[in-house]
Design a protein around this motif. Structure first.
Motif, mmCIF file in Angstrom:
data_model
loop_
_atom_site.group_PDB
_atom_site.id
_atom_site.type_symbol
_atom_site.label_atom_id
_atom_site.label_comp_id
_atom_site.label_asym_id
_atom_site.label_seq_id
_atom_site.Cartn_x
_atom_site.Cartn_y
_atom_site.Cartn_z
ATOM 1 N N VAL A 34 12.949 2.273 11.048
ATOM 2 C CA VAL A 34 11.944 1.815 11.996
ATOM 3 C C VAL A 34 10.569 1.780 11.325
ATOM 4 N N VAL A 35 9.847 0.693 11.551
ATOM 5 C CA VAL A 35 8.451 0.612 11.102
ATOM 6 C C VAL A 35 7.590 0.496 12.353
ATOM 7 N N TYR A 211 4.296 -7.167 7.702
ATOM 8 C CA TYR A 211 4.469 -7.337 6.253
ATOM 9 C C TYR A 211 5.108 -6.094 5.630
ATOM 10 N N VAL A 212 4.666 -4.904 6.059
ATOM 11 C CA VAL A 212 5.267 -3.668 5.541
ATOM 12 C C VAL A 212 6.766 -3.640 5.868
ATOM 13 N N ALA A 213 7.116 -4.062 7.082
ATOM 14 C CA ALA A 213 8.528 -4.094 7.469
ATOM 15 C C ALA A 213 9.307 -5.032 6.541
ATOM 16 N N ALA A 217 12.305 -4.116 4.003
ATOM 17 C CA ALA A 217 13.592 -4.824 4.108
ATOM 18 C C ALA A 217 14.006 -5.307 2.717
ATOM 19 N N TYR A 218 13.034 -5.810 1.975
ATOM 20 C CA TYR A 218 13.278 -6.261 0.601
ATOM 21 C C TYR A 218 13.711 -5.070 -0.257
ATOM 22 N N ALA A 219 12.924 -3.988 -0.184
ATOM 23 C CA ALA A 219 13.162 -2.845 -1.066
ATOM 24 C C ALA A 219 14.519 -2.204 -0.805
ATOM 25 N N GLY A 220 14.957 -2.208 0.454
ATOM 26 C CA GLY A 220 16.221 -1.542 0.798
ATOM 27 C C GLY A 220 17.390 -2.507 0.898
ATOM 28 N N ASP A 221 17.201 -3.772 0.458
ATOM 29 C CA ASP A 221 18.252 -4.789 0.579
ATOM 30 C C ASP A 221 18.835 -4.818 1.990
ATOM 31 N N GLY A 224 19.074 -7.250 7.678
ATOM 32 C CA GLY A 224 18.225 -8.051 8.556
ATOM 33 C C GLY A 224 16.893 -7.372 8.781
ATOM 34 N N LEU A 225 15.915 -8.183 9.198
ATOM 35 C CA LEU A 225 14.600 -7.666 9.574
ATOM 36 C C LEU A 225 14.359 -8.083 11.017
#
Ligand code: ADP
Ligand code: ASP
Ligand code: MG
Length: 476
Positions: A34-35, A211-213, A217-221, A224-225
């Motif tokens: 969660v963000v 953007y942080v979310a 999402a990118y960093a943790g592969d 979905g976002l």
């Protein structure tokens, strides 16, 4: 793992945080990260204090009391378990002590640096995270709050508008968040800001939690976002301007990026960037109506039929005109102008050129700096410069738009028909967008006219199926 981001309006009270915790619980098997944004109004309140009276000590207790009370009330309303509630209230007190010290420090030395400003405005997210986390834990779920410092959301250090260091963040994700998520924990991470190499907070610009979310999402592969809002999805236009606006079921990454960049406040302008790199689908969903399909943003190769999709509007712009016969024939003139503007930290958003003039669209906040810097080139080929204030840009988006004969003419005539003068246009640069610049006072009228003519009541045949069968991770 999937990332679920909740905006300020979704966590605006303890009652709403309970609603959010219910949504997180319903998605527990998807291993959510969660963000959170700041509670609605909190970033604005800190910002307003820094803008109007940063050196005024008398204003500090007023702000501190109001913010403390708001969060304590949310903790009491949102968290039933006395132990968890006490923990959340304790965190609020501790975090508020730090903010208070910082605000007195700024007032005492009578200096508000970009570094201190970014630090101060990051407190809204720092306060929301432990309360939301306790609200989730209240349902018997293992949940912990993390701030950007702990997670290692590392940035290039540009205050006010930072850029993330994606490879470093990816590495830190594996060290900190991945093990916790692996054990079944639900982390609640602060949005909005990251930290530079020295650990100083740097924000990603207003609305930066989206953007942080996307970065996480990118960093943790992530599979979905999900961006949870107070609107039913990405809509055909801003519902505040046109109440008949309706949500789109499906959009391509480039359509969403273009609209977000040119004023659709629903997503931070850079949200699409990191997730599109890995083909991670984004869903824009409604916290108040969690079962509704929302909007799916993903990789779309082609559309069957060209359709206008949405119109966004961005205000607070200005045009700088450079005038001189034969400018277009003078070698190197463009380079000179851009070098000067670059040195003055002026970003050119859009441009048009003719034989005897250049028109450059810039942020209104940069106008005086741009005009002063351009004095240097006046007198030679460039005989004069002019500033046009109070401009707004309309960005009309649709895949295949640029290849469809007559689409630009139709848009322009619809705008002219409501007596709005077009100051500048840009088409051809983007395959999917046509930009029209009008006077700011005419912005809403022009948006309404375009929406009435092309977007009102449009249905999306392509998207109906997509809502029923949610595509998984795309490879592109
Ligand atoms: P959050 O706090 O959840 O990030 P924001 O207020 O930043 O929410 O963004 C959502 C708001 O964006 C909506 O309430 C709406 O007023 C505005 N908005 C502007 N353009 C659009 C659009 N095309 N679709 C949906 N909402 C839009
Ligand atoms: N709280 C920040 C803002 O108001 C970030 C966000 O909500 O996305 O801009
Ligand atoms: Mg936002």
């Amino acid at each position: 793992m999937k990332v679920m981001k909740f905006g300020g309006s979704s966590v605006a009270s303890g009652r709403l945080m309970r609603q959010v915790a219910g949504i997180v619980e319903a998605h527990a098997t998807a291993r959510p990260l969660v963000v959170t944004s700041a509670m609605q109004g909190v970033t604005d309140a800190i910002e307003a204090h820094l803008r109007t009276s940063p050196h005024d000590e008398a204003g500090i207790p007023v702000l501190v009391d109001a913010v403390t009370e708001k969060h304590k009330t949310a903790a009491r309303e949102g968290v039933r378990d006395p132990h968890l509630q006490g923990g959340a209230v304790y965190q609020v007190n501790k975090i508020m002590e730090r903010l208070e010290r910082l605000l007195y420090g700024i007032a005492y030395i009578e200096e508000l640096t970009p570094k201190a400003r970014d630090f101060a405005v990051s407190f809204g997210e720092r306060l929301a995270a432990p309360i939301l986390s306790a609200t989730i834990a209240d349902r018997g779920i293992d949940s912990r709050a993390f701030d950007a410092e702990q997670v290692g959301i590392l940035t290039d250090g540009s205050y006010g508008n930072a850029t993330p260091r994606l490879p470093d963040i990816e590495r830190r994700f594996q060290e900190v968040l991945a093990p916790y998520i692996g054990e079944g924990g639900v982390p609640v991470v602060t949005g909005f800001y990251g930290v530079d190499a020295q650990g100083h907070p740097t924000i990603f610009g207003r609305g930066g939690s989206d953007y942080v979310a996307a970065i996480l999402a990118y960093a943790g592969d992530a599979e979905g976002l999900e961006i949870w809002k107070d609107v039913p999805g990405f809509m055909t236009t801003d519902p505040n301007i046109v109440p008949e606006a309706h949500p789109l079921r499906e959009m391509s990454y480039d359509e969403a990026a273009e609209l977000a960049n040119f004023g659709a406040k629903v997503l931070h302008p850079r949200t699409v960037e990191p997730v599109a790199l890995k083909g991670i689908p984004i869903r824009v969903l409604n916290t108040m109506e969690p079962e509704a399909p929302g909007t799916l943003i993903h990789h779309i190769e082609r559309v069957e039929k060209v359709m206008m999709r949405a119109v966004a509007a961005r205000g607070a712009l200005a045009i700088v005109k450079l005038i001189g016969p034969g400018m277009a024939y003078t070698k190197g003139i463009g380079e000179r102008v851009f070098t000067i503007l670059n040195r003055a930290r002026v970003n050119v958003i859009n441009m048009a050129a003719s034989q005897a003039s250049f028109a450059l669209l810039i942020d209104a906040a940069d106008l005086d700096r741009a005009m002063a810097a351009l004095e240097e080139v006046k007198g030679g080929v460039i005989q004069d410069t002019q500033a046009l204030r109070d401009m707004a840009l309309l960005c009309v988006v649709g895949k295949g738009l640029s290849e469809t004969p007559g689409s630009a003419a139709k848009i322009l005539s619809v705008i002219s028909d409501v007596d709005v003068n077009i100051e500048m246009i840009s088409l051809g640069a983007s395959d999917i967008a046509i930009d029209v610049i009008v006077h700011a006072a005419d912005r809403d009228k022009a948006v309404k006219a375009v929406h009435d003519a092309f977007l009102k009541g449009t249905t999306e045949k392509v998207a109906r199926g997509a809502a029923a069968s949610v595509p998984g991770r795309q490879t592109s």
